[in-house]
Motif scaffolding. Structure first.
Motif, mmCIF file in Angstrom:
data_model
loop_
_atom_site.group_PDB
_atom_site.id
_atom_site.type_symbol
_atom_site.label_atom_id
_atom_site.label_comp_id
_atom_site.label_asym_id
_atom_site.label_seq_id
_atom_site.Cartn_x
_atom_site.Cartn_y
_atom_site.Cartn_z
ATOM 1 N N ILE A 88 -12.111 5.344 38.646
ATOM 2 C CA ILE A 88 -13.049 6.433 38.369
ATOM 3 C C ILE A 88 -14.469 5.898 38.213
ATOM 4 C CG2 ILE A 88 -13.703 8.199 36.682
ATOM 5 C CD1 ILE A 88 -11.330 9.012 38.357
ATOM 6 N N ARG A 89 -14.620 4.743 37.594
ATOM 7 C CA ARG A 89 -15.953 4.141 37.422
ATOM 8 C C ARG A 89 -16.502 3.569 38.720
ATOM 9 N NH1 ARG A 89 -15.952 0.132 32.332
ATOM 10 N NH2 ARG A 89 -17.706 -0.591 33.571
ATOM 11 N N GLY A 90 -15.615 3.336 39.695
ATOM 12 C CA GLY A 90 -16.051 2.747 40.956
ATOM 13 C C GLY A 90 -16.058 1.241 40.960
ATOM 14 N N ASP A 91 -15.464 0.617 39.929
ATOM 15 C CA ASP A 91 -15.461 -0.847 39.844
ATOM 16 C C ASP A 91 -14.641 -1.474 40.966
ATOM 17 O OD1 ASP A 91 -16.882 -0.428 37.567
ATOM 18 O OD2 ASP A 91 -15.263 -0.922 36.173
ATOM 19 N N VAL A 92 -13.606 -0.788 41.425
ATOM 20 C CA VAL A 92 -12.712 -1.339 42.444
ATOM 21 C C VAL A 92 -12.715 -0.473 43.700
ATOM 22 C CG1 VAL A 92 -11.214 -2.526 40.812
ATOM 23 C CG2 VAL A 92 -10.760 -0.134 41.368
ATOM 24 N N VAL A 93 -13.745 0.312 43.865
ATOM 25 C CA VAL A 93 -13.824 1.233 44.995
ATOM 26 C C VAL A 93 -14.840 0.720 46.001
ATOM 27 C CG1 VAL A 93 -14.407 3.576 45.726
ATOM 28 C CG2 VAL A 93 -13.172 3.202 43.575
ATOM 29 N N GLU A 94 -14.424 0.657 47.269
ATOM 30 C CA GLU A 94 -15.318 0.240 48.332
ATOM 31 C C GLU A 94 -15.814 1.466 49.096
ATOM 32 O OE1 GLU A 94 -13.145 -2.546 50.663
ATOM 33 O OE2 GLU A 94 -12.955 -4.006 49.038
ATOM 34 N N GLU A 95 -16.772 1.247 49.969
ATOM 35 C CA GLU A 95 -17.349 2.352 50.732
ATOM 36 C C GLU A 95 -16.262 3.085 51.518
ATOM 37 O OE1 GLU A 95 -20.863 3.113 54.056
ATOM 38 O OE2 GLU A 95 -20.564 1.117 53.182
ATOM 39 N N GLY A 96 -16.265 4.398 51.411
ATOM 40 C CA GLY A 96 -15.273 5.206 52.105
ATOM 41 C C GLY A 96 -14.041 5.513 51.274
ATOM 42 N N GLN A 97 -13.958 4.937 50.056
ATOM 43 C CA GLN A 97 -12.792 5.144 49.205
ATOM 44 C C GLN A 97 -13.113 6.007 47.991
ATOM 45 O OE1 GLN A 97 -11.738 1.123 48.150
ATOM 46 N NE2 GLN A 97 -10.710 0.744 50.082
ATOM 47 N N GLU A 98 -14.291 6.593 47.953
ATOM 48 C CA GLU A 98 -14.766 7.276 46.756
ATOM 49 C C GLU A 98 -13.889 8.466 46.363
ATOM 50 O OE1 GLU A 98 -16.570 6.489 49.346
ATOM 51 O OE2 GLU A 98 -18.181 5.149 48.667
ATOM 52 N N ASP A 99 -13.200 9.071 47.336
ATOM 53 C CA ASP A 99 -12.417 10.267 47.033
ATOM 54 C C ASP A 99 -10.959 9.967 46.728
ATOM 55 O OD1 ASP A 99 -11.812 9.423 49.564
ATOM 56 O OD2 ASP A 99 -11.725 11.434 50.450
ATOM 57 N N VAL A 100 -10.604 8.691 46.597
ATOM 58 C CA VAL A 100 -9.220 8.321 46.294
ATOM 59 C C VAL A 100 -8.911 8.620 44.834
ATOM 60 C CG1 VAL A 100 -7.556 6.444 46.205
ATOM 61 C CG2 VAL A 100 -9.210 6.548 48.067
ATOM 62 N N ARG A 101 -7.796 9.293 44.610
ATOM 63 C CA ARG A 101 -7.413 9.657 43.242
ATOM 64 C C ARG A 101 -6.489 8.603 42.639
ATOM 65 N NH1 ARG A 101 -4.930 15.459 43.020
ATOM 66 N NH2 ARG A 101 -4.929 14.835 40.823
ATOM 67 N N PRO A 102 -6.734 8.186 41.401
ATOM 68 C CA PRO A 102 -5.842 7.225 40.750
ATOM 69 C C PRO A 102 -4.383 7.660 40.733
ATOM 70 C CG PRO A 102 -7.868 7.452 39.488
ATOM 71 C CD PRO A 102 -7.932 8.482 40.576
ATOM 72 N N SER A 103 -4.129 8.953 40.545
ATOM 73 C CA SER A 103 -2.739 9.430 40.492
ATOM 74 C C SER A 103 -2.040 9.253 41.833
ATOM 75 C CB SER A 103 -2.693 10.897 40.066
ATOM 76 O OG SER A 103 -3.406 11.717 40.965
ATOM 77 N N GLU A 104 -2.802 9.320 42.960
ATOM 78 C CA GLU A 104 -2.209 9.118 44.273
ATOM 79 C C GLU A 104 -1.875 7.651 44.507
ATOM 80 O OE1 GLU A 104 -1.290 11.455 46.380
ATOM 81 O OE2 GLU A 104 -1.991 12.982 44.968
ATOM 82 N N VAL A 105 -2.680 6.757 43.918
ATOM 83 C CA VAL A 105 -2.437 5.319 44.061
ATOM 84 C C VAL A 105 -1.328 4.867 43.122
ATOM 85 C CG1 VAL A 105 -3.448 3.014 43.829
ATOM 86 C CG2 VAL A 105 -4.812 4.888 44.778
ATOM 87 N N LEU A 106 -1.527 5.075 41.843
ATOM 88 C CA LEU A 106 -0.590 4.596 40.824
ATOM 89 C C LEU A 106 0.714 5.379 40.826
ATOM 90 C CD1 LEU A 106 -3.236 4.244 37.960
ATOM 91 C CD2 LEU A 106 -2.391 2.432 39.457
ATOM 92 N N GLY A 107 0.700 6.583 41.385
ATOM 93 C CA GLY A 107 1.899 7.419 41.392
ATOM 94 C C GLY A 107 2.728 7.297 42.645
ATOM 95 N N ASP A 108 2.379 6.368 43.537
ATOM 96 C CA ASP A 108 3.118 6.181 44.790
ATOM 97 C C ASP A 108 4.319 5.266 44.535
ATOM 98 O OD1 ASP A 108 4.025 5.912 47.341
ATOM 99 O OD2 ASP A 108 2.223 4.988 48.151
ATOM 100 N N ASP A 109 5.401 5.829 44.055
ATOM 101 C CA ASP A 109 6.580 5.033 43.721
ATOM 102 C C ASP A 109 7.229 4.443 44.965
ATOM 103 O OD1 ASP A 109 6.374 5.411 41.028
ATOM 104 O OD2 ASP A 109 7.716 7.136 40.963
#
Length: 336
Positions: A88-109
């Protein structure tokens, strides 16, 4: 001119535990408050956020994403909350990834075993997993600690469970053994076992101590040095080549041409950690120039932001990257 303060309210559904959301003794809440310039007040199942508009909005998004993870059945941890904060802070977000949701990443079992869920922890890892799912051959290039092998094994075990493939084959070059292999005690398999151990460790964790030996005895899971694949055609298999930076171009070609019908391959390596003899080219370093335009083949580059080991490992990786770039710049200047 003072920044206007806004108020954002989050209503937590009655069926959700506030302890699960905020952590024991509010440990997750404290992480969130320390990461953003906003005040958080909790009363009953209502969360009120006060602060500058951008900060209050981001804190609101954090709680919405954490609630989504809880709704999916995930148990939050300090690690997952910290990763969500960084996204959310953008610390690990690169250009073009700004709309990625943490729940979609961390919730991908990818896999669940003995109560432990295995899922991507960074946006880069999520991109890697998605590439494996949608491509026949996926190359993952990045430093240690980015989950290259671990996630590939998890996807492979899941594919086996869902009968997408009938076997898993894991391989890596035993390059460090070289001519010294014959001097080591024991049978050939005992000699090569130390080089295969990281693959065994990942399999053991994901299949269990009782299941793995049975699967290996039946040939459903095979762990073998790269040289053992020569001359074979691997149909209906999920094949993983680990430590691929230590393959020669000829070995890389040999491995890739083993691929048969209904099979999928993942090739992992760190192009900065080549252990081949001096002057010997790495097959991994050259491969993107050779295969980069072929449909069904994907290249995923992972970096320091995808390291999920101790935080200092990320700093070490980034420092070596900067040093390597400086050396390259000096060399190019000298050549000019």
């Amino acid at each position: 001119m003072a920044t206007a303060t806004v108020q954002v309210k989050i209503l937590v559904p009655g069926h959700q535990s506030m302890v699960a959301l905020l952590g024991q003794r509010d440990s997750f809440l404290k992480l969130i408050e320390s990461a953003f310039g906003a005040d958080v007040l909790v009363r009953g199942n209502e969360i009120t956020i006060n602060g500058p508009a951008d900060e209050a909005e981001r804190v609101g998004r954090i709680f919405e994403e954490l609630l989504e993870l809880l709704e999916r059945g995930h148990e939050l941890s300090e690690d997952s909350v910290d990763q969500a904060i960084k996204m959310i802070r953008g610390d690990v977000v690169e250009e073009g990834q700004e709309d990625v949701r943490p729940s979609e990443v961390l919730g991908d079992d990818l896999l669940s075993n003995r109560g432990k869920r295995i899922a991507p922890k960074t946006i880069g890892q999520k991109r890697y997993v998605d590439a494996i799912r949608t491509n026949t051959v996926t190359f993952a290039i990045g430093p240690a600690g980015t989950g290259k092998t671990y996630l590939a094994v998890a996807v492979a075990v899941r594919a086996l469970q869902e009968r997408q493939v009938s076997r898993i084959i894991l391989s890596r070059p035993a390059v460090e053994a070289g001519e010294r292999l014959g001097y080591l005690p024991g049978t050939l398999y005992e000699k090569i076992d130390p080089y295969m151990r990281p693959l065994y460790d990942a399999l053991y964790e994901m299949t269990g101590p009782d299941t793995l030996p049975r699967l290996m005895d039946r040939g459903v899971i095979e762990v073998a040095p790269l040289g053992f694949l020569r001359g074979r055609t691997l149909n209906d298999a999920f094949i993983i080549l680990d430590e691929a930076q230590n393959t020669t171009p000829e070995q890389m070609k040999m491995f890739l041409t083993r691929l048969g019908f209904g099979s999928k391959a993942v090739v992992n390596g760190d192009s900065t950690q080549v252990d081949l003899p001096s002057g010997q080219k790495s097959g991994l370093v050259l491969i993107e120039d050779i295969l980069g335009t072929i449909d069904g083949i994907s290249f995923v580059h992972l970096g320091g932001k995808d390291v999920v080991r101790h935080e200092i490992v990320q700093h070490i990786v980034e420092a070596y990257g900067r040093f390597g770039q400086q050396q390259l710049t000096v060399a190019e200047r000298d050549d000019a």
